[in-house]
Design a protein around this motif. Structure first.
Motif: not given
Ligand SMILES: C[S@@+](CC[C@H](N)C(=O)[O-])C[C@H]1O[C@@H](n2cnc3c(N)ncnc32)[C@H](O)[C@@H]1O
Length: 258
Positions: A16, A83-84, A107, A126
């Protein structure tokens, strides 16, 4: 090995992360991602004020991606931690906002923050990809201060009603006919990981509400994300405006009792 083994789960999470990292470069180009107009920003500001109130708060933007939700939060003077777990996504967010927000590589299912660290939590798009949502919601509850709020913006990206499917086909046909780019990269990987998500049958508002209740959240109520989508549709090219209406989107606001 059984598909439910923890080792498989770890592998899925890595997949992912790699998927989103590869999408970071073009992520903002898709409608519904970057905030593309003042009208959309104002709609976000109304949603945030209605959800969290008017005072600046300590807010955690969970899975901040390229930093667009962070942008809306900063415009209202909130003190933002973003956080990402994707370094490339986080780099983009950092490039936009510099020192205006605190950035954390981490995470969202395993937060390292102390208990009661934030007044509010927000996360967009998310939850549908979480590998262990029960653990995530427990963590989110833990880091929220008593009386704090959680705003989840998400949708069902797996199922479409017949009408939505028709709308989506028409929007996609129009886009292709106009020669507009698709921006959705690596459809095979997307299909492969989606099949193995916890919510592989689609996330519903009711399911989310039930799980948030089980994690201890109360006063769960819908929030009006529709106003943001309508603002997005007003500036989007017609094919994107049509496609923005082809999925079930929703937002839920929840509270940790004071
Ligand atoms: C569809 S994007 C959404 C980004 C932002 N929230 C937005 O709406 O513009 C999904 C994001 O979730 C992050 N992500 C997915 N699973 C995650 C996790 N377990 N912990 C941290 N980040 C996560 C991905 O790296 C990605 O940046």
């Amino acid at each position: 090995m059984s598909s439910a083994a923890p080792h498989d789960n770890f592998t899925l999470k890595e997949e992912i992360r790699a998927y989103w990292s590869a999408r970071a470069e073009s992520f903002d180009l898709s409608y519904g991602h970057a905030i593309k107009s003042d009208r959309e920003l104002r709609a976000f500001q109304r949603l945030l004020r209605d959800s969290f109130g008017a005072e600046p708060l300590d807010v955690l933007d969970l899975a901040c991606g390229t930093g667009e939700i962070t942008r809306a939060l900063l415009s209202l003077k909130h003190r933002v931690t973003a956080l990402d777990f994707s370094e490339t996504m986080l780099e983009r967010a950092r490039a936009k906002h510099g020192k205006a927000a605190r950035f954390r590589l981490g995470d969202a299912e395993n937060l390292l923050d102390a208990d009661d660290s934030y007044d509010a939590l927000i996360t967009r798009h998310l939850v549908w990809t979480l590998t262990d949502p029960e653990a995530a919601f427990t963590q989110w509850f833990r880091v929220l201060r008593p009386g704090g709020r959680l705003l989840v913006i998400d949708g069902d990206w797996v199922n479409r009603s017949r009408w939505q499917a028709l709308v989506n086909r028409f929007g996609t046909w129009l886009r292709d006919r106009r020669g507009a780019p698709a921006h959705q990269i690596d459809a095979d990987t997307h299909a492969s990981i989606t099949k193995r998500f916890y919510f592989n049958e689609g996330l519903s508002r009711q399911r989310l509400e039930d799980m948030l209740t089980a994690a201890g959240f109360t006063d769960i109520a819908p929030a009006d994300y529709g106003q943001v989508v309508r603002a997005q549709q007003m500036t989007a090219p017609l094919h994107d405006a049509i496609r923005l209406g082809s999925s079930t989107r929703f937002a839920l606001l929840a509270r940790k009792r004071a």
